[in-house]
Design a protein around this motif. Structure first.
Motif, PDB file in Angstrom:
ATOM      1  N   PHE A   1      19.959 -29.892  24.466  1.00  0.00           N
ATOM      2  CA  PHE A   1      18.704 -29.983  25.221  1.00  0.00           C
ATOM      3  C   PHE A   1      18.199 -31.426  25.343  1.00  0.00           C
ATOM      4  O   PHE A   1      17.162 -31.659  25.966  1.00  0.00           O
ATOM      5  CB  PHE A   1      17.620 -29.138  24.553  1.00  0.00           C
ATOM      6  N   GLY A   2      18.910 -32.365  24.726  1.00  0.00           N
ATOM      7  CA  GLY A   2      18.425 -33.744  24.687  1.00  0.00           C
ATOM      8  C   GLY A   2      18.482 -34.474  26.003  1.00  0.00           C
ATOM      9  O   GLY A   2      17.804 -35.497  26.180  1.00  0.00           O
TER      10      GLY A   2
ATOM     11  N   PRO B   1      12.440 -31.865  19.597  1.00  0.00           N
ATOM     12  CA  PRO B   1      12.169 -31.717  18.152  1.00  0.00           C
ATOM     13  C   PRO B   1      11.789 -30.293  17.761  1.00  0.00           C
ATOM     14  O   PRO B   1      12.215 -29.800  16.705  1.00  0.00           O
ATOM     15  CB  PRO B   1      11.018 -32.697  17.905  1.00  0.00           C
ATOM     16  N   ALA B   2      11.002 -29.611  18.593  1.00  0.00           N
ATOM     17  CA  ALA B   2      10.626 -28.231  18.289  1.00  0.00           C
ATOM     18  C   ALA B   2      11.844 -27.317  18.323  1.00  0.00           C
ATOM     19  O   ALA B   2      11.987 -26.415  17.477  1.00  0.00           O
ATOM     20  CB  ALA B   2       9.562 -27.743  19.269  1.00  0.00           C
TER      21      ALA B   2
ATOM     22  N   LEU C   1       2.747 -22.614   7.220  1.00  0.00           N
ATOM     23  CA  LEU C   1       3.797 -22.685   6.199  1.00  0.00           C
ATOM     24  C   LEU C   1       5.183 -22.628   6.835  1.00  0.00           C
ATOM     25  O   LEU C   1       6.104 -23.339   6.402  1.00  0.00           O
ATOM     26  CB  LEU C   1       3.614 -21.541   5.197  1.00  0.00           C
ATOM     27  N   LEU C   2       5.337 -21.816   7.858  1.00  0.00           N
ATOM     28  CA  LEU C   2       6.626 -21.722   8.538  1.00  0.00           C
ATOM     29  C   LEU C   2       6.983 -23.030   9.225  1.00  0.00           C
ATOM     30  O   LEU C   2       8.152 -23.448   9.214  1.00  0.00           O
ATOM     31  CB  LEU C   2       6.589 -20.577   9.558  1.00  0.00           C
ATOM     32  N   GLN C   3       6.003 -23.703   9.801  1.00  0.00           N
ATOM     33  CA  GLN C   3       6.264 -25.003  10.420  1.00  0.00           C
ATOM     34  C   GLN C   3       6.692 -26.033   9.371  1.00  0.00           C
ATOM     35  O   GLN C   3       7.578 -26.848   9.631  1.00  0.00           O
ATOM     36  CB  GLN C   3       5.023 -25.484  11.161  1.00  0.00           C
ATOM     37  N   GLN C   4       6.074 -25.997   8.213  1.00  0.00           N
ATOM     38  CA  GLN C   4       6.468 -26.913   7.143  1.00  0.00           C
ATOM     39  C   GLN C   4       7.904 -26.638   6.704  1.00  0.00           C
ATOM     40  O   GLN C   4       8.691 -27.572   6.500  1.00  0.00           O
ATOM     41  CB  GLN C   4       5.511 -26.769   5.960  1.00  0.00           C
ATOM     42  N   TRP C   5       8.254 -25.365   6.581  1.00  0.00           N
ATOM     43  CA  TRP C   5       9.635 -25.025   6.227  1.00  0.00           C
ATOM     44  C   TRP C   5      10.608 -25.490   7.302  1.00  0.00           C
ATOM     45  O   TRP C   5      11.703 -25.988   6.985  1.00  0.00           O
ATOM     46  CB  TRP C   5       9.767 -23.515   6.037  1.00  0.00           C
ATOM     47  N   SER C   6      10.231 -25.328   8.562  1.00  0.00           N
ATOM     48  CA  SER C   6      11.123 -25.729   9.638  1.00  0.00           C
ATOM     49  C   SER C   6      11.333 -27.242   9.644  1.00  0.00           C
ATOM     50  O   SER C   6      12.433 -27.723   9.927  1.00  0.00           O
ATOM     51  CB  SER C   6      10.560 -25.269  10.988  1.00  0.00           C
ATOM     52  N   HIS C   7      10.285 -28.012   9.308  1.00  0.00           N
ATOM     53  CA  HIS C   7      10.443 -29.463   9.203  1.00  0.00           C
ATOM     54  C   HIS C   7      11.436 -29.817   8.099  1.00  0.00           C
ATOM     55  O   HIS C   7      12.306 -30.690   8.277  1.00  0.00           O
ATOM     56  CB  HIS C   7       9.086 -30.118   8.925  1.00  0.00           C
ATOM     57  N   ARG C   8      11.322 -29.165   6.965  1.00  0.00           N
ATOM     58  CA  ARG C   8      12.208 -29.464   5.840  1.00  0.00           C
ATOM     59  C   ARG C   8      13.648 -29.053   6.132  1.00  0.00           C
ATOM     60  O   ARG C   8      14.588 -29.801   5.827  1.00  0.00           O
ATOM     61  CB  ARG C   8      11.701 -28.751   4.591  1.00  0.00           C
ATOM     62  N   THR C   9      13.825 -27.871   6.718  1.00  0.00           N
ATOM     63  CA  THR C   9      15.193 -27.444   7.031  1.00  0.00           C
ATOM     64  C   THR C   9      15.814 -28.325   8.117  1.00  0.00           C
ATOM     65  O   THR C   9      17.022 -28.573   8.097  1.00  0.00           O
ATOM     66  CB  THR C   9      15.190 -25.978   7.506  1.00  0.00           C
TER      67      THR C   9
ATOM     68  N   LEU D   1       7.090 -19.765  15.544  1.00  0.00           N
ATOM     69  CA  LEU D   1       7.156 -21.212  15.736  1.00  0.00           C
ATOM     70  C   LEU D   1       6.783 -21.594  17.165  1.00  0.00           C
ATOM     71  O   LEU D   1       6.080 -22.595  17.379  1.00  0.00           O
ATOM     72  CB  LEU D   1       8.559 -21.721  15.409  1.00  0.00           C
ATOM     73  N   THR D   2       7.235 -20.823  18.145  1.00  0.00           N
ATOM     74  CA  THR D   2       6.878 -21.111  19.530  1.00  0.00           C
ATOM     75  C   THR D   2       5.372 -20.968  19.749  1.00  0.00           C
ATOM     76  O   THR D   2       4.746 -21.800  20.423  1.00  0.00           O
ATOM     77  CB  THR D   2       7.632 -20.168  20.473  1.00  0.00           C
ATOM     78  N   ALA D   3       4.791 -19.919  19.166  1.00  0.00           N
ATOM     79  CA  ALA D   3       3.344 -19.745  19.293  1.00  0.00           C
ATOM     80  C   ALA D   3       2.580 -20.849  18.571  1.00  0.00           C
ATOM     81  O   ALA D   3       1.538 -21.314  19.054  1.00  0.00           O
ATOM     82  CB  ALA D   3       2.938 -18.377  18.738  1.00  0.00           C
ATOM     83  N   SER D   4       3.097 -21.322  17.430  1.00  0.00           N
ATOM     84  CA  SER D   4       2.425 -22.393  16.685  1.00  0.00           C
ATOM     85  C   SER D   4       2.500 -23.718  17.412  1.00  0.00           C
ATOM     86  O   SER D   4       1.553 -24.508  17.396  1.00  0.00           O
ATOM     87  CB  SER D   4       3.049 -22.521  15.282  1.00  0.00           C
ATOM     88  N   GLU D   5       3.651 -23.973  18.073  1.00  0.00           N
ATOM     89  CA  GLU D   5       3.781 -25.221  18.821  1.00  0.00           C
ATOM     90  C   GLU D   5       2.821 -25.277  20.000  1.00  0.00           C
ATOM     91  O   GLU D   5       2.434 -26.354  20.441  1.00  0.00           O
ATOM     92  CB  GLU D   5       5.222 -25.375  19.326  1.00  0.00           C
ATOM     93  N   GLY D   6       2.428 -24.111  20.501  1.00  0.00           N
ATOM     94  CA  GLY D   6       1.536 -24.085  21.645  1.00  0.00           C
ATOM     95  C   GLY D   6       0.072 -24.252  21.303  1.00  0.00           C
ATOM     96  O   GLY D   6      -0.781 -24.239  22.205  1.00  0.00           O
ATOM     97  N   ARG D   7      -0.240 -24.418  20.024  1.00  0.00           N
ATOM     98  CA  ARG D   7      -1.646 -24.569  19.645  1.00  0.00           C
ATOM     99  C   ARG D   7      -2.176 -25.964  19.919  1.00  0.00           C
ATOM    100  O   ARG D   7      -3.384 -26.185  19.877  1.00  0.00           O
ATOM    101  CB  ARG D   7      -1.824 -24.239  18.161  1.00  0.00           C
ATOM    102  N   GLY D   8      -1.298 -26.916  20.160  1.00  0.00           N
ATOM    103  CA  GLY D   8      -1.739 -28.270  20.475  1.00  0.00           C
ATOM    104  C   GLY D   8      -1.853 -29.145  19.248  1.00  0.00           C
ATOM    105  O   GLY D   8      -1.776 -28.681  18.104  1.00  0.00           O
TER     106      GLY D   8
END
Length: 273
Positions: A121-122, A131-132, A95-103, A81-88
């Motif tokens: 962290f807010g 959010p991430a 698919l993992l990001q979609q699951w994380s949004h739903r959870t 997830l950390t690597a995916s968030e860094g893609r911009g």
């Protein structure tokens, strides 16, 4: 062979964040390599030795296997997830990001552990991607719940830890002295209640401690992706291992109680005869 494989898996587990994060700092990578080497050596010596040292339930699978799998998937998912968030922006979600949004939508409600982690962290939204972090915490929370449920089912319905062989108290509980203090059954149940209670409270306490840390000290250390990953994994894994230990101690206490009941019944039959 089994000891070497376990050591290799532990080293891989420690190195996962550095392997998946392309912009990992060299110092962090070197530190991860050192920690992986130390963890591998400790794991190899623990399982290679015939005598117990400190690892509990060493010969009572799948206790430690489930703990390892739970931590492995926590570190793996957090790193991905950390690597995916860094893609911009503009890149399609994995698919993992979609699951994380739903959870996150399911578990981010008031007073939940995931919501408390987002609050921790807010206060620094410009420093942390809140959010991430919330999505990451929610997926780790799901991993721990699934792991805990699997172990509870195994202990409750598959006759753990005596389904395949007898339970060796000394090998599996080397730090527990059954001859000292009060009755062993009382101490096992007391420790089990304490572990379950701490495991239940830690998901709520750790975010509060993190918020105190961020407010009182320099939070720049938590900005490092590897450190943030391990902090969130510790928040998820420590309650899991405490609650699993509590369930295991309850199960061992039940076995001792049942054995005592049978011994007392046999004594009564001998006296009547």
């Amino acid at each position: 062979m089994g000891s070497a494989l376990r050591a290799l898996l532990i080293a891989l587990l420690v190195a996962i964040p550095s392997l998946f994060l392309a912009d990992s700092v060299s110092d962090s990578a070197h530190m991860a390599a050192l920690i992986a080497l130390v963890a591998a050596v400790v794991t190899f010596s623990e399982y290679y030795s015939e005598y117990p040292t400190f690892l509990e339930f060493r010969n009572a699978p799948p206790f430690n296997r489930l703990r390892f799998l739970g931590l492995f998937f926590c570190v793996l998912f957090a790193s991905l997830l950390t690597a995916s968030e860094g893609r911009g922006p503009g890149v399609s979600m994995t698919l993992l990001q979609q699951w994380s949004h739903r959870t996150a939508m399911i578990f981010d409600f008031p007073f939940s552990p995931v919501h408390l982690m987002s609050i921790a962290f807010g206060d620094r939204p410009g420093l942390f991607d809140v959010p991430a972090i919330t999505r990451m915490a929610s997926i780790l929370f799901v991993v721990t719940l699934v792991t805990l449920a699997l172990f509870w089912i195994h202990a409750r319905f598959i006759f753990w830890p005596i389904r395949k062989k007898a339970f060796n108290f000394w090998i599996n509980l080397p730090l527990f002295d059954p001859t000292s203090g009060r009755d062993v059954l009382f101490r096992l149940k007391r420790d089990a209640h304490l572990n379950v209670a701490l495991g239940f409270l830690l998901p709520f306490v750790i975010p509060a401690l993190l918020r105190l840390w961020i407010g009182a000290f320099d939070p720049a250390l938590l900005v490092v992706p590897e450190v943030l990953i391990w902090v969130l994994c510790a928040w998820a894994f420590l309650p899991l291992t405490l609650m699993m230990r509590g369930i295991a101690l309850f199960r061992v206490a039940a076995l001792i109680e049942e054995k005592r009941r049978r011994a007392y019944a046999q004594d009564d039959e001998l006296q009547i005869a």
